[in-house]
Each structure stands twice: as structure tokens, then as C-alpha cells.
Scaffold this active site. Structure first.
Site, PDB file in Angstrom:
ATOM      1  CE  LYS A 146      -4.144  -2.426   0.203  1.00 20.13           C
ATOM      2  NZ  LYS A 146      -5.279  -1.969   1.292  1.00 20.13           N
ATOM      3  CD  GLN A 206      -2.137  -9.416  10.207  1.00 23.21           C
ATOM      4  OE1 GLN A 206      -3.374  -9.610   9.981  1.00 23.21           O
ATOM      5  NE2 GLN A 206      -1.733  -7.521   9.856  1.00 23.21           N
ATOM      6  CG  ASP A 241      -2.113  -5.106   2.491  1.00 26.12           C
ATOM      7  OD1 ASP A 241      -3.080  -5.159   2.467  1.00 26.12           O
ATOM      8  OD2 ASP A 241      -0.145  -3.831   2.872  1.00 26.12           O
ATOM      9  CG  ASP A 277      -3.274  -6.458  14.462  1.00 26.62           C
ATOM     10  OD1 ASP A 277      -3.609  -5.176  14.970  1.00 26.62           O
ATOM     11  OD2 ASP A 277      -3.619  -7.094  14.319  1.00 26.62           O
ATOM     12  CG  ASN A 278      -7.809  -7.607  14.305  1.00 22.70           C
ATOM     13  OD1 ASN A 278      -8.419  -6.197  14.913  1.00 22.70           O
ATOM     14  ND2 ASN A 278      -6.874  -6.916  13.015  1.00 22.70           N
ATOM     15  CD  GLU A 306      -6.590  -3.472  17.634  1.00 26.40           C
ATOM     16  OE1 GLU A 306      -6.822  -2.997  16.857  1.00 26.40           O
ATOM     17  OE2 GLU A 306      -6.314  -5.294  17.391  1.00 26.40           O
ATOM     18  CE  LYS A 418      -3.461   2.485   9.767  1.00 21.93           C
ATOM     19  NZ  LYS A 418      -4.477   2.205   9.394  1.00 21.93           N
ATOM     20  CE1 TYR A 419      -2.124   0.999   4.447  1.00 18.78           C
ATOM     21  CE2 TYR A 419      -2.965   3.524   5.549  1.00 18.78           C
ATOM     22  CZ  TYR A 419      -2.743   1.534   5.255  1.00 18.78           C
ATOM     23  OH  TYR A 419      -3.745   1.306   5.749  1.00 18.78           O
TER      24      TYR A 419
END
Length: 545
Positions: A146, A206, A241, A277-278, A306, A418-419
Site C-alpha cells: 500500500k 498474518q 497485502d 493484533d485482532n 487489541e 502506517k504507510y
């Protein structure tokens, strides 16, 4: 959600047909099986209009038929044996600061190294933080990388999202080359420890399409009916991604062991605090197993969940072993919302097992309150987070009142870190760093602010003024906050004079920890006046008899 967003759902309909087909014969009463077969045939019939197939998928009769045929193939029974778990103090009390180390350099065209990021440690420690939290530091994939503001096309110098983990340089046990090496990371951890900071690391299970596991272990991922691996989605958002792992694949034992070993790798590098994360999108039984396994080996470990999801799920994750949890604090802004929610957290049955961590902002969440209120709003939310919660956190840039969303109605930041790399003017004269330092100093000095269970709300005659206290055997901390970032608010606050006075009939002496001013109150109701920018709150210490 995908159909409502106008997206193609042909693959999902085939997956649904397989689920319905698998339910045939699952119960003794087979009278409904013929209709299940008809539903499955309709869902898989590509010659039919997609609207008709979607209508069948959403049919209430189908839902009821599937509900009575729940897959209990992995069901188990256990005796109710409960354990007592003793956690370190940091599980209950701590101030967190989130920082992207790649943005900590002086060259905006490249990633900073860990050695360069170490120069920022004195700044973070100087504000009184206890934990420095880092997003994933692993190699970042290049496939579907991204660009700025989450655009689909990345330029040659765009670093990509740290959560798109894995490349030819390695996966979850490797370091992004722009940051340095694992030896550089270990040195960074040691330097942080010398500054009195513990490092918390983001664990995101992930993979990017370039992760070594994609080629070596394709069986660890969930595939579509056409054989391709599914990327992550939260309709209408797509994360091309990122590939989610399949925690319940036939190869789950090897996958679970590999993921457990990721934690062990970073524990060997001195990290004992993990922000996960998640976790609610992964198998719950995995977390129960892996946290128990890790805490048996390393009881000092801490796991922050989170999971911005339903309360029942957040509580369930806490019961499975997570040490702390993110909360809905960001979305509780009115007096009534704050009183109701924090009464639940501090006095409800969930307090026995779910410890809240109040993040005032995150790289993903810039609330409308901060967007509209500017610097005064940041002050209000900072005071609330630091005093309502024994554990709280901010994401870097909060002290500079960064509040520009990517578009109206969005909680995403414009030019999100983040990007891309972000450089900031840390010595801005309007920085909230001095206020943060005062609050963190007060948190370290007074034990009343180091736990949550004593939280008590007090009456005010103005709904824009929130008053509450925490206490221990020696002192009460009384916090009075103007929730209105735009206007002066004044009114009367009721205190328990008889309980707090040094002796009957004597006034209560209150010292403001933010200004040093002293007040003498000789009645239950006392007048306050709060200005949004110059004096948005009182944080008062009262010595108890």
C-alpha cells in the site's frame, strides 16, 4: 456486507454452499435434509442471478436450519477447575507510548535504524512513560504494498504497512532490513531498559503474500474454492497485502507450535510485553493454549488484547488469559457515557479478570472529538485516560495534537504513519509533553492512581463537568474535568466532606498537582470554573485522615 458494498461474492456463495452441504445428515431427524440440499444447490448454481442466491443465503429459514445443525465435531467437556494467576505489577499499572521506530530518523526518504530510534528513548522516558510499544518490526512484503493514505499503488520509496509481514528477508522472527539486524534490536531493548522503559512488541499473526510461510506452508492458510489464498477484508475495506492464517486447518498443530515459537523468539530478545493484533479474529482455543504455555515458562509475560468488538468477546478473551484489554474509551465522550462505562469496568463482575488499558488514540483511531476540539480536546482526553485508567497509552503525535483525518467522517489519519515515514517537530512550544510529564509523575507518586477498583464518581450540577476520585489508605485523588473543549464551564461539585476532612468540622485541603495551587473546602458543595485551554481540569490530592 460485501454484497451491500457492491462487491462480487461468487466465491463466498460457493463457500456457503459447502457449509450447507456439510450440515446434511448432522442430526438424527433427517426431514430437513432435502431442503438443505436444495438450498446448497441454489447457492452453488452460477447460472442464477447473484441477487437470488444472496437472498437464499440470508434467508431466515436457512439460518434456523443451520443453527440446529451446529458443527460439534470439535466439542469437548472439561471439569471446572479454576486457577489463580499472579501477574507482575505492570499488568495492573503502566503508561504506554506507541512509536514507529522507522520514523525516528532525520532523513525523511528512508527508514530510521534502531540505533537512530534509540536517540528518542530519553524523550519518551523523560515524559514518565513505563512502556514503549512498537508496531511490527518484521520485513514488509512488496506484493500489493500500500502507498500513502492506503492507496493501492506504492512508489519505489514507499515503505508499506508494518502489518503486511514477511518478505524474502524473512518473516515473524526477522527484522526489517531498514531498521537493522536482530542484534541492533537487542541493543535497542537494552538501551530502553537503561532508560527505565520496557519494550512492548506488536504481534500480528498474518502474512503478506511474500511471507516465507506462503511457499513453505500453504496448508496454514485458508483458500477460496478456486484454490487461491484469501486476503483479509473488513467490507468495504480490502487488505490485499495481508493473508490471514487458518488456525483450524488440518495442519493446525504445526502452525500453533510455530506461532508459539514466535513469542519465544522475542522473549529471548528481552521482550516480555506483547500487544496482540485482532485476537478476536483468531481461534480462541489457540490463545488459551499459547498464553498458558508461555506463562508456564515465563510468568512475567503480559498480553494486551487489541479487540475492538462485542463486550462478550472482549471478556471471553480476558478469561482465556489476556492480561489487559483495549476498551471503548475512545468512543465514550459525554458525562453519561463515561460514568456508565467506567462504573461497569471498575465495579462490574468483569473487573475480576479484565484489566482495561485506555489508549487515547491509535494509528487507526482519530476520534471526531479530537478532530473537532484541537489542543483543548487532547488535554481533556489525556487527563481522562491518565486518571480513569491505571493503564493508559497514547500514540506518538498525540502530544502535538495531530488531528487531521484522511477525509470527513473517517477516523483514519491523513498521511497515516502506517504507510509512510513521518517526521515531527518534537520541540513545538505547544506540545503537551509538559502536561503528560505532570500526569505521569502524579501516577508514580500516588498509589491511588495505580489501580482502578476505588473509582468513585461525584455529583456535579453541570453535565459538562465530570468529577471522580480514586483513593487508597493515605490519599484521595479528585479529578474534575471540563468535557466541553470549546467553552468555559463552571458549576458545583459535591465531595464527601465528612469522610475526607482531617477532623470533624475542619476544611478539606486540596492541592492541584497540575498547578500547585491549594484550595480549602469547608462544605460538601464547592464551586469550580474550568477554561478549555488554560485550565481544562483539576487533579487534586487530598490527604486522608
Amino acid at each position: 456486507k460485501k454484497f451491500g458494498a457492491g462487491q462480487e461474492v461468487a466465491s463466498e456463495l460457493l463457500e456457503g454452499a459447502a457449509l450447507v452441504q456439510a450440515a446434511i445428515g448432522r442430526v438424527r431427524d433427517t426431514r430437513g435434509d432435502e431442503r438443505l440440499a436444495q438450498w446448497a444447490a441454489t447457492l452453488s448454481d452460477a447460472s442464477l442471478a447473484q441477487e437470488r442466491r444472496v437472498a437464499v443465503a440470508l434467508d431466515a429459514d436457512l439460518h434456523r436450519a443451520m443453527a440446529v445443525r451446529a458443527d460439534r465435531g470439535d466439542a469437548t467437556r472439561y471439569e471446572r477447575v479454576l486457577e489463580v494467576v499472579v501477574d507482575p505489577v505492570r499488568a495492573r499499572f503502566g503508561a504506554w507510548y506507541e512509536m514507529f521506530p522507522r520514523s525516528a530518523g532525520t532523513d525523511p526518504s528512508r527508514s530510521a535504524t534502531f540505533d537512530e530510534a534509540a536517540a528518542r528513548l530519553s524523550y519518551v522516558a523523560g515524559m514518565g512513560f513505563d512502556v514503549l510499544y512498537l508496531p511490527p518490526v518484521h520485513p514488509i512484503g512488496t506484493s500489493f504494498r500500500k502507498g500513502p493514505n492506503n492507496t493501492l499503488e506504492a512508489g519505489p520509496g514507499d515503505p508499506g504497512s508494518p502489518w503486511a509481514i514477511g518478505s524474502a528477508d524473512g518473516g515473524h522472527t526477522a527484522v526489517e532490513p531498514g531498521l537493522g539486524t536482530i542484534d541492533d534490536f537487542d541493543r535497542f531493548v537494552e538501551t530502553a531498559r537503561a532508560h527505565g522503559l520496557e519494550i512492548a512488541l506488536d504481534i500480528a499473526f498474518q502474512a503478506s503474500p511474500d511471507h516465507p510461510w506462503v511457499q513453505a506452508h500453504p496448508e496454514w492458510f485458508r483458500h477460496r474454492p478456486d484454490g487461491t489464498i484469501k486476503y483479509a477484508e473488513n467490507p468495504p475495506k480490502k487488505y490485499q497485502d495481508i493473508y490471514p492464517l487458518d488456525f483450524e486447518s488440518p495442519a493446525w498443530p504445526a502452525l500453533w507450535s510455530a506461532l508459539r515459537d514466535v513469542f519465544l523468539f522475542w522473549i529471548d530478545s528481552g521482550v516480555t510485553i506483547f500487544r496482540v493484533d485482532n485476537p478476536h479474529t483468531k481461534a480462541f482455543r489457540f490463545w488459551e493454549w499459547v498464553i498458558a504455555d508461555l506463562k508456564a515458562r515465563h510468568p512475567e509475560t503480559i498480553f494486551l488484547s487489541e479487540a475492538f468488538t462485542r463486550p462478550k468477546v472482549m471478556h471471553y478473551l480476558a478469561k482465556l488469559g489476556f492480561t489487559q484489554s483495549y476498551t471503548y474509551f475512545t468512543w465514550r465522550n459525554t458525562k453519561a457515557e463515561l460514568v456508565e462505562y467506567f462504573t461497569e469496568l471498575a465495579a462490574g463482575p468483569g473487573r475480576e479478570y479484565m484489566r482495561p488499558n485506555l489508549f487515547a488514540n491509535t494509528p487507526d483511531i482519530l476520534h471526531e472529538y479530537l478532530q473537532r476540539g484541537g489542543r483543548p480536546a487532547f488535554k481533556v482526553r489525556l487527563v481522562l485516560a491518565a486518571t480513569l485508567g491505571a493503564s493508559y497509552g497514547i500514540y506518538s503525535g498525540f502530544e502535538l495534537s495531530e488531528n487531521r483525518p484522511v477525509k470527513p467522517g473517517s477516523e483514519e489519519y491523513l498521511d497515516s504513519e502506517k504507510y509512510q515515514f513521518r517526521q515531527r517537530t518534537w520541540d513545538d512550544p505547544d506540545s503537551l509533553a509538559p502536561l503528560i510529564t505532570l500526569l505521569n509523575d502524579a501516577r508514580h507518586a500516588y498509589r491511588a492512581l495505580q489501580s482502578d477498583w476505588s473509582l468513585t464518581f461525584h455529583d456535579t450540577d453541570n453535565d459538562q463537568i465530570l468529577a471522580y476520585s480514586k483513593r487508597d489508605a493515605r490519599a484521595a485523588i479528585l479529578v474534575i474535568v471540563n468535557l466541553d473543549y470549546a467553552n468555559m464551564q463552571h458549576g458545583w461539585v459535591r465531595i464527601p466532606l465528612a469522610a475526607w476532612a482531617p477532623k470533624p468540622g475542619a476544611p478539606v485541603r486540596a492541592v492541584d498537582l497540575l498547578t500547585g495551587e491549594t484550595y480549602a473546602w469547608s462544605s460538601d458543595w464547592n464551586y469550580v470554573r474550568l477554561e478549555p485551554d488554560t485550565r481544562p481540569a483539576h487533579v487534586l490530592v487530598i490527604a486522608l485522615p
